[in-house]
Design an enzyme around this catalytic site. Structure first.
Site, short mmCIF file in Angstrom:
data_model
loop_
_atom_site.label_atom_id
_atom_site.label_comp_id
_atom_site.label_asym_id
_atom_site.label_seq_id
_atom_site.Cartn_x
_atom_site.Cartn_y
_atom_site.Cartn_z
N LYS A 111 -0.65 -7.01 -20.99
CA LYS A 111 -1.58 -7.96 -21.63
C LYS A 111 -0.89 -9.30 -21.82
CE LYS A 111 -4.70 -8.16 -25.66
NZ LYS A 111 -5.03 -7.51 -26.96
N SER B 263 -10.06 -7.33 -27.68
CA SER B 263 -9.56 -8.42 -26.85
C SER B 263 -8.92 -7.97 -25.54
CB SER B 263 -8.55 -9.25 -27.63
OG SER B 263 -7.39 -8.47 -27.92
N SER C 39 -8.43 -3.83 -30.58
CA SER C 39 -8.33 -4.46 -29.25
C SER C 39 -7.76 -3.56 -28.15
CB SER C 39 -7.50 -5.73 -29.33
OG SER C 39 -8.23 -6.74 -29.96
#
Lengths: 509, 502
Positions: B79, B154, B178
């Protein structure tokens, strides 16, 4: 930011007559830890800009702080030396504000949970009295970077074409020591301020936690000052004079602000709550950032750090290992050495106490130690702009040299004048006292025949003086001793000469 | 089975037996990325060269007979909120465009040391703020199940790259859900370890007291393997737990729930949850009963304040954590228009105005307000008290239950734009995931099936007590086995191929 306006000032006596000053001092001390407060970067003063930095102290995205345990230990020791309570549990907090020299745009500090609180420091004033300064708190925080404003006339941001930032200082551990408001100091306020900072400096130096060099900024003082009319109960509006960086300036800044506030209040004007800048050269303060209580740092507990919870055992260990407080040590040594107040003051002003203590420890007498570490060496040190300890260290001169010199006098090898010559030779780098004396042929003449001849010759040449001595005016002997010493080319033993003259003239020696 | 469809554990076996090399596996992932990521947009940056170099190195070491980590040679996506030395790291924000970190996050160091080729950086909502990746400054990621829908957020990129078979493993971060919510809506697995279980050093902080990195995978065992690799104490992170990583791999392998007490949280089921999601949840619970678990009903009344508390604590920390993005040292620098000789403060303001998106600004403003003098006690102070109440609720619930379960997300993936004008309904996506972050307990999401009404994946969430992460792997693994048996294979076998048939 203007430096051109001249403040109206009230005469100091009138200020004291009409107002009571209320003073608070905030002292920031850079700790002498090898690494920064929250990362492993070095803290060496004067390094190339931005060479002692890492992701943590540069505030790079993702970096996290880790508390320097030595920093915490120093903070606790400072707290204990200031007679503070030590928190059983406390946290760091973020003080949020934007400034280019602050990498994260928040300062990791402590807010409502300082590591040390509720203490005091007794300071001695020139009249011999003691004033107790109450300590509100001592807390841990990190220093900011340093901005250099280029292109302006004064080095200030005003008028500069650009600014450079050095983050070497960012993250260096600081302890902020805050006094409670001092009320009732009256005309002594400036002296108390100076004495407090001086006493604090000695205390911190004795603890070995900081080099406390005000001129290098490792100890910085902010002066908060307000006046209230005589008899009033509510404090007036205060100004906060930043970065007052010498003892003399602390005293002058307090006095200046008292006179400035006095003039404003007398004219019916309001004191603006603001930051003031102190100007060493002009002895004045000028307005800086306007500040109000509404200025909001949005403090909240630092979520990247865990609470600091020093065990009571550790605190007591640190307390037990604290050095003797400087004031107590001075009193003890003055008594032990038999120095008069005046002598002691000179010793302290010249910063000689450590050297004298070491010399005595090495076998010297306090009087000889004081004598040889003052005088000629002090003159030479001051010509170099140094203090005696620094100068002596530069020469590689140790207390053993003084002990050796004193031994040569007490053993009768040198008289006082010869000892002075030998010491000068030592200071000139010619070697140890013995080496200098040997090289220069300094040696009292122990030939009793030669002494007797010289004494008889001098008595014969000075019948008037000799008669006076015979009549009991023993103090006249000095004139004859001088001549004997001259005849012996300075190598005679003055004490032996005196005894012999008196004997010859029928006086008890 | 093609390499890209294999789990990490299967790939590790293939390499161990010499049936495939890391270079072959890595190249297969890179080829797949080249093939489908134009549509999916899971990646913000692909490092083919670096990944292949790492793969070749692992192959060489394996050939030399060196002892390697179980996951050595298995490629991984990271990420973009995690800093990677030499690889651009933006956190999905314009303000960090072009920034190349000079250091690695601790978890990245562990990945590199274990020999996992890093395929690239995955897309996300800006600074991890959002539940859809629509808040990425670089455009949204599409859900492989339906390219017109969000992949969750997210960490939508990390979840979507798994569902699209672009990578077998990914790293996510979870501040309010997330990792788990994207897993839920993409039919993948995601775990948020106990707070402090994985080092946060090198995670671009959103909310320090809530952030936690964790594994994003296609199977529960893979999640356990990755968790085990990145977990453990780190002296660079003061909040990292100084304790061994819980025995998560063992638990996932044993997959034993017999005699376990499974608590159903009254406040996290039923009303407000999409019927198809709720139905799959109830079926999954029945599977656990069939596997020998016992069901208990628990109530956590303070959970109803969790969202409110979260939207005070999180923005407060955001407002401070994001203050460092000021154009002075790195990242974007924007000069204000119409000012000849701007001050540093004016440059900061212009840069932050241009560099931050609306959601980020919204939260900075919210947090600045909540921390303000005079409001602090009412907002931040009260929110912290709610956190304590929520932790108390968990403690009471865990007295009668070994784990707690709920649907992960109240809905399946929603279409793009559906909630952009209504932040509150976007925030509701995390209603079931947020309590775990506030209390610091671990949570795992795995697929429970496809909702009847839209045929999209639904998620099943398992919460365990702090530092008992292994329990959620035991339950997750047991459930996964039964569901795979019932489905005749993994749910992801049904994901659209994304490749236009010739």
């Amino acid at each position: 930011m203007s430096t051109s306006t001249t403040d109206a000032l009230m005469g100091y006596d009138e200020v004291i007559e009409r107002f009571d000053p209320v003073m608070g001092l905030e002292v920031h001390v850079e700790l002498g830890t090898a690494t920064k407060m929250f990362c492993g970067c070095a803290t060496t003063f004067g390094a190339e800009p931005n060479t002692q930095v890492c992701p943590v102290c540069l505030g790079l995205p993702g970096a996290l702080p880790v508390v320097n345990a030595v920093g915490v230990e120093s903070a606790i020791r400072i707290g204990l030396a200031l007679n503070c309570q030590i928190a059983e549990w406390c946290r760091f907090a973020r003080k949020n504000y934007f400034y280019p020299d602050m990498p994260k745009n928040f300062q990791t500090s402590q807010y409502d949970e300082p590591i040390a609180f509720n203490g005091f420091l007794d300071v001695e004033l020139s009249d011999g009295s003691t004033y107790r300064v109450e300590i509100e708190r001592a807390h841990m925080e990190e220093d900011t970077g340093k901005s250099l404003h280029v292109g302006g006339a004064t080095g200030r941001i005003h008028g500069a074409t650009h600014s450079l930032v050095d983050y070497n200082r960012a993250g260096i551990p600081l302890i902020e020591i805050v006094t409670k408001p001092m009320v009732g100091a009256g005309e002594r306020a400036p002296e108390i301020a100076r004495a407090y900072v001086a006493t604090l400096r000695d205390l911190l130096k004795g603890l070995g936690v900081s080099d406390v060099k005000m001129e290098q900024g490792s100890m910085r003082c902010d002066v908060n000052l307000s006046l209230m009319a005589k008899g009033a109960e509510a404090f007036g509006t205060r100004s906060e004079t930043k970065n007052v960086n010498s003892l003399r300036s602390v005293e002058r800044a307090v006095r200046y602000e008292m006179c400035r506030h006095g003039a404003l209040l007398a004219a019916g004007e309001k004191v603006v709550q603001e930051t003031r800048h102190w100007h060493e050269d002009t002895g004045m303060t000028t307005a800086g950032r306007e500040k109000s209580d509404a200025e909001d740092y949005r403090y909240f507990p630092e979520p990247d750090l865990v609470p600091v919870a020093p065990s009571r055992e550790w605190v007591e260990e640190l307390r037990a290992a604290l050095p003797e407080p400087p004031a107590q040590r001075r009193k003890r040594l003055q008594t032990a050495y038999g120095f008069s107040d005046l002598e002691m003051r000179d010793v302290l002003n010249a910063g000689l106490l450590d050297l004298i203590e070491e010399t005595v420890a090495a076998g010297g007498s306090p009087a000889a130690a004081r004598k040889w570490w003052s005088g000629e060496i002090a003159r030479r040190a001051s010509a170099q702009g140094q203090d005696v300890p620094t100068y002596a260290a530069g020469l590689g001169l140790s207390p053993a040299a003084v002990v050796e010199l004193e031994g040569m006098v007490t053993s009768g090898r040198l008289n006082d004048a010869m000892a002075r010559q030998a010491w000068e030779g030592v200071l000139d780098g010619e070697g140890t006292p013995t080496q200098v004396a040997d090289a220069r042929g300094l040696q009292l003449n122990q030939d009793t025949g030669a002494l007797e001849a010289a004494v008889d010759e001098v008595i014969a040449a000075n019948p008037d003086v000799a008669d006076k001595i015979r009549d009991g005016k023993v103090q006249a002997v000095g004139a004859l001793i001088g001549q004997v010493m001259k005849a012996m080319k300075g190598q005679g033993d003055a004490a032996a000469a005196r005894a012999l003259i008196l004997e010859r003239l029928g006086q008890p020696s | 089975m093609p390499l890209i469809r294999s789990s990490a554990a299967e790939l590790a076996n293939l390499m161990a037996t010499g049936e495939a090399s890391s270079v072959e596996i890595t190249r297969a992932s890179l080829d797949r990325i080249a093939e489908v990521d134009g549509e999916v947009h899971a990646f913000l940056h692909v490092d083919a060269e670096g990944a292949l170099a790492q793969a070749a190195e692992v192959d060489r070491r394996r050939a030399a007979g060196e002892e390697l980590h179980a996951l050595a040679g298995v490629p991984i996506a990271v990420k973009d909120v995690v800093v990677t030395r030499g690889l651009p790291t933006t956190a999905g924000s314009r303000i960090l465009e072009g920034w190349v970190p000079p250091y690695d996050a601790t978890l990245v160091t562990r990945l590199r040391e274990a020999g996992l080729p890093i395929l690239g950086k995955t897309n996300m909502d800006e600074f991890a703020m959002g539940s859809s990746t629509e808040h990425s400054a670089y455009g949204p990621t599409r859900n492989p199940w339906d390219l017109g829908r969000i992949p969750g957020g997210s960490g939508g990129g990390s979840a979507a790259c798994l569902a699209a078979y672009e990578a077998p493993l990914a790293i996510g971060t979870d501040t309010g859900g997330s990792i788990r919510q994207p897993a839920s809506v993409t039919g993948t697995v995601g775990a948020k370890p106990t707070y402090g279980g994985v080092s946060r050093y090198g995670l671009i902080a959103m909310a320090s007291s809530l952030d936690q990195a964790g594994p994003c995978t296609r199977t529960v065992l893979d999640a356990a393997l990755l968790h085990s690799l990145i977990g453990g104490h780190d002296r660079m992170d003061s909040t990292s737990l100084d304790a061994p990583v819980p025995p998560v791999v063992e638990a996932a392998n044993r997959a034993d729930v017999s005699g376990m007490r499974i608590g159903i949280v009254k406040e996290l089921t039923g009303e407000g949850f999409q019927p198809g999601v709720q139905k799959r949840f109830e079926e999954a619970v029945q599977h656990l009963v069939d596997a020998g678990a016992e069901i208990v009903q628990v109530s956590c009344p303070s959970f109803r304040y969790a969202l409110a508390a979260y939207y005070l604590v999180m923005p407060s920390e955001v407002s401070s954590n994001l203050a460092k993005f000021d154009a002075m040292r790195y990242g974007l620098r924007v000069l204000p228009e119409g000012i000849d000789d701007p001050s540093a403060e004016q440059v900061m303001a212009a840069t932050r105005d241009a560099g931050f998106g609306d959601e980020v600004k919204r939260r900075i403003i919210l947090g600045t307000y909540a921390l303000s003098s005079g409001y602090y006690d009412a907002y931040y102070g009260s929110a912290q008290k709610v956190r304590t109440l929520i932790a108390d609720d968990f403690a009471r619930a865990f007295e009668v239950a070994d784990v707690l379960v709920s649907p992960t997300s109240p809905t399946t993936a929603f279409p793009f734009g559906d909630k952009m004008s209504d932040p509150l309904s976007m925030y509701m996506q995390d209603i079931a995931t947020i309590p775990a972050n506030l209390a610091g307990v671990p949570g795992l999401s795995l697929p429970s099936g496809l909702a009847d009404e839209d045929g999209l994946p639904a998620g099943f969430q398992i919460l365990a007590p702090a530092m008992k992460d292994e329990r959620m792997y035991a339950v997750g693994s047991a459930l996964e086995k039964r569901l795979h048996a019932a489905w005749g294979g993994p749910l992801l076998a049904r994901v659209p191929s994304l490749v236009k048939e010739a």
